[in-house]
Design an enzyme around this catalytic site. Structure first.
Site, PDB file in Angstrom:
ATOM      1  N   ARG A 126      18.994  -5.346  21.132  1.00 44.67           N
ATOM      2  CA  ARG A 126      17.680  -4.914  20.602  1.00 44.67           C
ATOM      3  C   ARG A 126      17.835  -3.513  20.043  1.00 44.67           C
ATOM      4  NH1 ARG A 126      13.991  -3.994  24.988  1.00 44.67           N
ATOM      5  NH2 ARG A 126      14.315  -1.831  24.471  1.00 44.67           N
ATOM      6  N   GLU A 145      17.920   3.896  19.436  1.00 41.10           N
ATOM      7  CA  GLU A 145      19.199   3.463  20.001  1.00 41.10           C
ATOM      8  C   GLU A 145      19.309   1.958  19.825  1.00 41.10           C
ATOM      9  OE1 GLU A 145      19.727   3.256  24.206  1.00 41.10           O
ATOM     10  OE2 GLU A 145      17.710   2.542  24.578  1.00 41.10           O
ATOM     11  N   ASN A 147      20.406  -1.379  22.080  1.00 42.16           N
ATOM     12  CA  ASN A 147      20.710  -1.838  23.435  1.00 42.16           C
ATOM     13  C   ASN A 147      21.554  -3.100  23.344  1.00 42.16           C
ATOM     14  OD1 ASN A 147      18.750  -0.024  25.038  1.00 42.16           O
ATOM     15  ND2 ASN A 147      17.468  -0.909  23.435  1.00 42.16           N
ATOM     16  N   SER A 152      15.511  -6.077  27.264  1.00 42.51           N
ATOM     17  CA  SER A 152      14.473  -6.887  27.904  1.00 42.51           C
ATOM     18  C   SER A 152      13.230  -7.045  27.040  1.00 42.51           C
ATOM     19  CB  SER A 152      14.111  -6.288  29.260  1.00 42.51           C
ATOM     20  OG  SER A 152      13.679  -4.965  29.083  1.00 42.51           O
ATOM     21  N   LYS A 307      25.579   5.698  23.649  1.00 47.92           N
ATOM     22  CA  LYS A 307      24.974   6.708  22.777  1.00 47.92           C
ATOM     23  C   LYS A 307      26.045   7.530  22.065  1.00 47.92           C
ATOM     24  CE  LYS A 307      20.557   6.610  25.098  1.00 47.92           C
ATOM     25  NZ  LYS A 307      20.687   5.472  26.037  1.00 47.92           N
ATOM     26  N   LYS A 366      20.781  13.799  25.039  1.00 45.02           N
ATOM     27  CA  LYS A 366      20.917  12.512  25.734  1.00 45.02           C
ATOM     28  C   LYS A 366      22.256  12.371  26.452  1.00 45.02           C
ATOM     29  CE  LYS A 366      18.033   9.827  22.569  1.00 45.02           C
ATOM     30  NZ  LYS A 366      17.893   8.485  21.954  1.00 45.02           N
ATOM     31  N   GLU A 370      21.298   4.619  30.437  1.00 43.01           N
ATOM     32  CA  GLU A 370      20.325   3.669  29.912  1.00 43.01           C
ATOM     33  C   GLU A 370      19.205   3.497  30.921  1.00 43.01           C
ATOM     34  OE1 GLU A 370      20.670   2.291  26.927  1.00 43.01           O
ATOM     35  OE2 GLU A 370      22.631   3.200  26.615  1.00 43.01           O
ATOM     36  N   GLY A 371      18.105   2.951  30.440  1.00 45.62           N
ATOM     37  CA  GLY A 371      17.050   2.566  31.379  1.00 45.62           C
ATOM     38  C   GLY A 371      15.872   3.514  31.438  1.00 45.62           C
ATOM     39  N   ARG A 451       6.343  -1.521  21.732  1.00 42.07           N
ATOM     40  CA  ARG A 451       5.964  -0.870  22.989  1.00 42.07           C
ATOM     41  C   ARG A 451       5.224   0.411  22.658  1.00 42.07           C
ATOM     42  NH1 ARG A 451      11.563   0.046  25.741  1.00 42.07           N
ATOM     43  NH2 ARG A 451      12.014   0.449  23.558  1.00 42.07           N
TER      44      ARG A 451
HETATM   45  P1  ADP Z   1      17.256   4.707  27.193  1.00 39.22           P
HETATM   46  O1  ADP Z   1      18.603   4.141  27.057  1.00 39.22           O
HETATM   47  O2  ADP Z   1      17.053   5.426  28.468  1.00 39.22           O
HETATM   48  O3  ADP Z   1      16.185   3.705  26.887  1.00 39.22           O
HETATM   49  P2  ADP Z   1      16.532   5.967  24.681  1.00 39.22           P
HETATM   50  O4  ADP Z   1      17.482   6.585  23.762  1.00 39.22           O
HETATM   51  O5  ADP Z   1      15.962   4.666  24.249  1.00 39.22           O
HETATM   52  O6  ADP Z   1      17.212   5.868  26.121  1.00 39.22           O
HETATM   53  O7  ADP Z   1      15.354   6.975  24.977  1.00 39.22           O
HETATM   54  C1  ADP Z   1      14.316   6.695  25.872  1.00 39.22           C
HETATM   55  C2  ADP Z   1      12.975   7.041  25.276  1.00 39.22           C
HETATM   56  O8  ADP Z   1      12.945   8.408  24.868  1.00 39.22           O
HETATM   57  C3  ADP Z   1      12.668   6.248  24.017  1.00 39.22           C
HETATM   58  O9  ADP Z   1      12.077   5.015  24.340  1.00 39.22           O
HETATM   59  C4  ADP Z   1      11.741   7.180  23.278  1.00 39.22           C
HETATM   60  O10 ADP Z   1      10.418   7.058  23.787  1.00 39.22           O
HETATM   61  C5  ADP Z   1      12.250   8.560  23.640  1.00 39.22           C
HETATM   62  N1  ADP Z   1      13.204   9.045  22.623  1.00 39.22           N
HETATM   63  C6  ADP Z   1      14.527   8.822  22.585  1.00 39.22           C
HETATM   64  N2  ADP Z   1      15.104   9.378  21.510  1.00 39.22           N
HETATM   65  C7  ADP Z   1      14.118   9.979  20.838  1.00 39.22           C
HETATM   66  C8  ADP Z   1      14.071  10.741  19.623  1.00 39.22           C
HETATM   67  N3  ADP Z   1      15.175  10.971  18.923  1.00 39.22           N
HETATM   68  N4  ADP Z   1      12.870  11.210  19.224  1.00 39.22           N
HETATM   69  C9  ADP Z   1      11.745  10.975  19.943  1.00 39.22           C
HETATM   70  N5  ADP Z   1      11.738  10.269  21.093  1.00 39.22           N
HETATM   71  C10 ADP Z   1      12.893   9.771  21.544  1.00 39.22           C
HETATM   72 MG    MG Z   2      15.754   2.840  25.089  1.00 34.38          MG
END
Ligand code: ADP
Ligand code: MG
Length: 475
Positions: A126, A145, A147, A152, A307, A366, A370-371, A451
């Site tokens: 996803r 990102e 996944n 899910s 990442k 970051k 994940e999660g 979401r």
């Molecule tokens: P994870 O693997 O923990 O899901 P993500 O990279 O998806 O990590 O980041 C988690 C959440 O943080 C995302 O769902 C989003 O709401 C926020 N986020 C992540 N990267 C960004 C970004 N570059 N700009 C704004 N919000 C972000």
């Molecule tokens: Mg995420």
């Protein structure tokens, strides 16, 4: 303005209250379900999975841009997973400082040394996006990102369109109701799993869902299981402990768990360090990886979703390595990249640190996790980058912060207040592919997920209790 479409409905307090009751019942009727927090491993008491009262406006052009680029993302992930030199180089600095990635990488190395494992590759992923809408005229689709592991909500999101359709009808908005798109990722994900199962070629072998110890979100997975059973494909749900205790690998590398031969291992657990509660869990992971069963994902596809790999892909010339003769595909993928910056040791990484310290609010820091709930924002970025010693900073990447325009909505969750909330949304697109040897047999975009969370929260998904399920209303 896009948010204006339902503004009148949202302003009518009595109507909103009535609609919230209607919406919750409809969610239960349609099966948008979760077990309650108090008893996450029992289905005696269930509630609706949290969701928005109204769908969220999403510009049509960016929605289809995300859907159209998905098959190229599938190809990209698959090609990365087969490019061992690339993975080694991309992750070299990370595995030095990040224990978890190092552990995964060592499994990958062992599988390679043994000459690979399975013939059938099954990828379910996803790709998540936000819209960068800093100047409120344009919306630019930016990937958050991808996944490749345990992506899910393909099941529950398949049940969401009917809920908002009904709410809008009751609100007297038939036109908008008709504009809610069909969506059925569960069916598409299952189609790919079924294909991998068929290619494995044993009627009695099962699809094993490797599941978490705490299974509150079980219904999301049950929808995929149900699609498989429709095809008379047997599924079982096993935990790491079950694999530790009853798993065996024969000399022919057939995997047996609980006495059943396993054709496909569908990992819905194993992406966080804390999922591996003992050394035996790591042994179990290795055993599954070494087996003939198709793994979703296999270890190299797992690593392709890190990442760090995402950051390396954003470097000039790297996408071209994977699409040497397809400049238009490169362009299409690259258009969705946000700014990503290395923190490797050296002048480039030093520059990244300076950039972040000068304007921390422009970025997200970051780690390789994940999660949800792991990212670092604002002043905390300065604290972390100020405190890291030696090469510790290479455990992180830096990313431009995306700024979607907030939209009003109501977040419905068990015992939660019914208050208008300023919200931000994240669009996910599900991809599925199957390859045997050099031949790709299936490569599809199989649906979407929207979401939405309160704009107060900078991080966290649905499972983390922050975001809720939604539907796009194309505008
Ligand atoms: P994870 O693997 O923990 O899901 P993500 O990279 O998806 O990590 O980041 C988690 C959440 O943080 C995302 O769902 C989003 O709401 C926020 N986020 C992540 N990267 C960004 C970004 N570059 N700009 C704004 N919000 C972000
Ligand atoms: Mg995420």
């Amino acid at each position: 303005m896009a948010q204006g479409i339902l503004a009148e409905v949202m302003a009518d307090t009595a109507l909103v209250k009535e609609l919230a009751d209607v919406a919750k019942d409809e969610a239960l009727l349609k099966g948008v379900l979760m077990r309650i927090q108090e008893t996450p491993n029992s289905s005696e008491l269930v509630t609706y999975a949290p969701f928005t009262l109204f769908p969220t406006p999403v510009p049509r052009a960016v929605f289809f841009q995300a859907m159209e680029v998905q098959i190229h993302y599938n190809t990209l992930v698959d090609r990365i997973s087969r490019d061992h030199d690339f993975l080694r180089d991309a992750l070299a600095s990370t595995v030095e400082v990040d224990q978890f990635t190092a552990r995964l990488f060592s499994i990958h190395q062992q599988i390679l040394a043994e000459g690979g494992s399975q013939a059938v590759v099954l990828g379910l992923n996803r790709s998540d996006y936000m819209l960068d809408q800093q100047d409120d005229r344009s919306s630019s689709l930016k990937q958050i990102e991808i996944n490749t592991f345990a992506a899910s909500f393909g099941g529950l999101s398949s049940r969401m369109p009917d809920v908002h359709r009904h709410v809008l009808k009751v609100a007297g908005r038939l036109d908008e109701s008709r504009r809610i798109l069909d969506n059925d990722p569960a069916a598409g994900l299952a189609r790919a799993v079924a294909k991998a199962w068929e290619l494995y070629g044993s009627e009695r072998a099962v699809v094993m869902f490797l599941v978490e110890d705490v299974q509150r979100n079980i219904f999301d997975q049950r929808y995929v299981e149900a699609e498989l059973w429709k095809r008379n494909i047997p599924t079982v749900r096993k935990r790491f402990d079950d694999v530790c205790q009853t798993g065996t690998l024969g000399p022919d590398r057939k995997l047996f768990v609980g006495g059943r031969e396993v054709a496909v291992v569908y990992f819905r657990n194993g992406y966080m360090p804390q999922n591996y509660t003992s050394e035996q869990c790591w042994d179990a992971r290795l055993m599954m990886e070494r087996s003939l069963a198709a793994k979703c994902p296999d270890i190299s596809t797992h690593l392709a979703g890190t990442k760090k790999v995402q950051q390396v892909l954003a470097r000039p010339g790297v996408l071209e390595r994977f699409f040497p003769d397809q400049p238009e595909v490169v362009k299409q993928i690259r258009a969705t990249f946000a700014g990503l910056y290395t923190l490797d040791m050296g002048p480039e990484g030093d520059e990244t640190v300076a950039l972040a310290l000068a304007a921390p609010d422009r970025f997200v820091l970051k780690p390789q996790r994940e999660g949800g709930g792991n990212n670092i924002y604002g002043p905390e970025i300065c604290q972390v980058l100020g405190a890291v010693k030696g090469s510790e900073r290479t455990a992180y990447i830096l990313m431009d912060k995306i700024h979607p325009a907030p939209a009003q909505n109501f977040l419905l969750r068990r015992d939660g207040p019914l208050t208008a909330t300023s919200c931000l949304s994240e669009l996910g697109v599900f991809g599925a592919y199957v390859r045997r040897g050099g031949e790709t047999l299936l490569n599809e975009c199989v649906g979407h997920l929207l979401r939405t969370k309160s704009s107060e929260h900078s991080d966290g998904g649905v499972a983390a209790g922050v975001a809720v399920l939604d539907n796009p209303l194309l505008v």
